[in-house]
Design a protein around this motif. Structure first.
Motif, PDB file in Angstrom:
ATOM      1  N   LYS A 126       0.835  -1.206   0.000  1.00 51.04           N
ATOM      2  CA  LYS A 126       0.000   0.000   0.000  1.00 51.04           C
ATOM      3  C   LYS A 126       0.870   1.257   0.000  1.00 51.04           C
ATOM      4  O   LYS A 126       0.559   2.244  -0.674  1.00 51.04           O
ATOM      5  N   LEU A 127       1.956   1.216   0.777  1.00 49.89           N
ATOM      6  CA  LEU A 127       2.881   2.346   0.797  1.00 49.89           C
ATOM      7  C   LEU A 127       3.510   2.562  -0.576  1.00 49.89           C
ATOM      8  O   LEU A 127       3.664   3.703  -1.024  1.00 49.89           O
ATOM      9  N   SER A 128       3.848   1.470  -1.245  1.00 48.34           N
ATOM     10  CA  SER A 128       4.428   1.577  -2.590  1.00 48.34           C
ATOM     11  C   SER A 128       3.438   2.216  -3.564  1.00 48.34           C
ATOM     12  O   SER A 128       3.821   3.034  -4.407  1.00 48.34           O
ATOM     13  N   GLU A 129       2.160   1.870  -3.429  1.00 47.77           N
ATOM     14  CA  GLU A 129       1.127   2.503  -4.255  1.00 47.77           C
ATOM     15  C   GLU A 129       1.066   4.002  -3.974  1.00 47.77           C
ATOM     16  O   GLU A 129       0.968   4.811  -4.900  1.00 47.77           O
ATOM     17  N   SER A 130       1.114   4.368  -2.691  1.00 48.93           N
ATOM     18  CA  SER A 130       1.101   5.790  -2.321  1.00 48.93           C
ATOM     19  C   SER A 130       2.311   6.500  -2.893  1.00 48.93           C
ATOM     20  O   SER A 130       2.199   7.611  -3.428  1.00 48.93           O
ATOM     21  N   TYR A 131       3.472   5.871  -2.787  1.00 49.53           N
ATOM     22  CA  TYR A 131       4.692   6.466  -3.333  1.00 49.53           C
ATOM     23  C   TYR A 131       4.538   6.735  -4.830  1.00 49.53           C
ATOM     24  O   TYR A 131       4.870   7.831  -5.316  1.00 49.53           O
ATOM     25  N   ASN A 132       4.022   5.767  -5.566  1.00 43.74           N
ATOM     26  CA  ASN A 132       3.817   5.945  -7.011  1.00 43.74           C
ATOM     27  C   ASN A 132       2.828   7.076  -7.293  1.00 43.74           C
ATOM     28  O   ASN A 132       3.014   7.853  -8.227  1.00 43.74           O
ATOM     29  N   THR A 133       1.782   7.165  -6.474  1.00 47.87           N
ATOM     30  CA  THR A 133       0.815   8.257  -6.617  1.00 47.87           C
ATOM     31  C   THR A 133       1.496   9.599  -6.382  1.00 47.87           C
ATOM     32  O   THR A 133       1.283  10.556  -7.134  1.00 47.87           O
ATOM     33  N   TYR A 134       2.324   9.688  -5.341  1.00 49.69           N
ATOM     34  CA  TYR A 134       3.031  10.936  -5.042  1.00 49.69           C
ATOM     35  C   TYR A 134       3.936  11.349  -6.199  1.00 49.69           C
ATOM     36  O   TYR A 134       4.022  12.535  -6.535  1.00 49.69           O
ATOM     37  N   LYS A 135       4.598  10.380  -6.812  1.00 51.54           N
ATOM     38  CA  LYS A 135       5.467  10.700  -7.935  1.00 51.54           C
ATOM     39  C   LYS A 135       4.660  11.224  -9.130  1.00 51.54           C
ATOM     40  O   LYS A 135       5.109  12.123  -9.839  1.00 51.54           O
ATOM     41  N   GLU A 136       3.458  10.687  -9.342  1.00 53.70           N
ATOM     42  CA  GLU A 136       2.579  11.184 -10.413  1.00 53.70           C
ATOM     43  C   GLU A 136       2.104  12.605 -10.096  1.00 53.70           C
ATOM     44  O   GLU A 136       2.034  13.455 -10.985  1.00 53.70           O
ATOM     45  N   ILE A 137       1.767  12.843  -8.836  1.00 53.14           N
ATOM     46  CA  ILE A 137       1.352  14.193  -8.427  1.00 53.14           C
ATOM     47  C   ILE A 137       2.499  15.168  -8.641  1.00 53.14           C
ATOM     48  O   ILE A 137       2.298  16.288  -9.117  1.00 53.14           O
ATOM     49  N   ASP A 159       7.025  16.393  -0.858  1.00 50.98           N
ATOM     50  CA  ASP A 159       8.306  15.808  -0.493  1.00 50.98           C
ATOM     51  C   ASP A 159       8.233  15.159   0.893  1.00 50.98           C
ATOM     52  O   ASP A 159       8.820  14.100   1.116  1.00 50.98           O
ATOM     53  N   TYR A 160       7.507  15.771   1.797  1.00 48.47           N
ATOM     54  CA  TYR A 160       7.301  15.168   3.120  1.00 48.47           C
ATOM     55  C   TYR A 160       6.640  13.799   2.969  1.00 48.47           C
ATOM     56  O   TYR A 160       7.076  12.819   3.566  1.00 48.47           O
ATOM     57  N   GLY A 161       5.596  13.730   2.155  1.00 47.48           N
ATOM     58  CA  GLY A 161       4.911  12.463   1.926  1.00 47.48           C
ATOM     59  C   GLY A 161       5.815  11.428   1.284  1.00 47.48           C
ATOM     60  O   GLY A 161       5.815  10.258   1.669  1.00 47.48           O
ATOM     61  N   ILE A 162       6.611  11.849   0.311  1.00 45.76           N
ATOM     62  CA  ILE A 162       7.518  10.929  -0.372  1.00 45.76           C
ATOM     63  C   ILE A 162       8.558  10.382   0.607  1.00 45.76           C
ATOM     64  O   ILE A 162       8.792   9.177   0.683  1.00 45.76           O
ATOM     65  N   ARG A 163       9.164  11.280   1.378  1.00 43.41           N
ATOM     66  CA  ARG A 163      10.219  10.856   2.310  1.00 43.41           C
ATOM     67  C   ARG A 163       9.672   9.961   3.424  1.00 43.41           C
ATOM     68  O   ARG A 163      10.312   8.964   3.782  1.00 43.41           O
ATOM     69  N   THR A 164       8.523  10.323   3.980  1.00 40.98           N
ATOM     70  CA  THR A 164       7.982   9.497   5.064  1.00 40.98           C
ATOM     71  C   THR A 164       7.511   8.145   4.531  1.00 40.98           C
ATOM     72  O   THR A 164       7.635   7.141   5.217  1.00 40.98           O
TER      73      THR A 164
END
Length: 191
Positions: A126-137, A159-164
């Motif tokens: 799930k975190l990996s999905e969020s990370y991919n979403t953040y990169k698209e954003i 960036d906070y979301g990506i790093r965490t």
């Protein structure tokens, strides 16, 4: 002490972005704020109504043929000052995260290690999905040069979301490895 209604300030801030209808506000929330600040659809219109009643915003009703009237909301000078006043206040507390995985992990001595590892792997996915979403954003934000001032701060938030998220993925991997290593040392696979 009265708890501060941060939804009010979130909506005031959103009105600075050019999102002026309830629908546009909901879209922005779903595409960005929802990753770190939850606002339900049911909170938007009552908050907008209260902002208008408090003189922090105005509403312009635009008739539409064959559809309900469109309501567009705009910050008043008082609304802008209220937002700026809130932005300048220090945060009152560090938020406490409610995390079901951590709650389950805390009590995991009462389940098999295999189940615990399965929960950790699912969480990591799930975190990996969020990370991919953040990169698209991130790609979307950097492709819109029209909001350069806002975009810089949107990127900081992202960036906070990506790093965490990356740190949490790393934590999942390390925790899984630790559980597996302990099993190997004890010669057992389950509790």
């Amino acid at each position: 002490m009265k708890k501060m209604n941060h939804t009010k300030y979130a909506i005031l801030g959103i009105l600075t972005t050019g999102c002026n209808t309830g629908y546009a506000i909901k879209q922005l929330i779903d595409q960005s704020l929802n990753h770190f600040w939850k606002i339900s659809y049911g909170q938007i219109y009552p908050t907008l109504k209260k902002l208008v009643a408090d003189g922090l915003a105005t509403v312009q009703v635009i008739p539409q043929e064959g559809k309900p009237d469109r309501k567009e909301y705009y910050l008043t000078t008082t609304g802008k000052l209220e937002l700026q006043k809130w932005l300048q206040q220090p945060i009152s507390e560090i938020p406490v995260e409610k995390n079901e995985l951590l709650l389950k992990l805390f009590f995991s001595s009462h389940q098999s290690n295999a189940s615990t590892i399965q929960h950790l792997e699912h969480y990591r996915d799930k975190l990996s999905e969020s990370y991919n979403t953040y990169k698209e954003i991130e790609k979307m934000i950097t492709s819109y040069p029209s909001n350069e001032n806002d975009a810089q701060f949107w990127i900081f938030t992202l960036d906070y979301g990506i790093r965490t998220t990356l740190a949490a993925i790393e934590w999942c991997d390390a925790t899984i490895q630790e559980i597996q290593n302990k099993e190997d040392l004890n010669g057992q696979t389950d509790i």
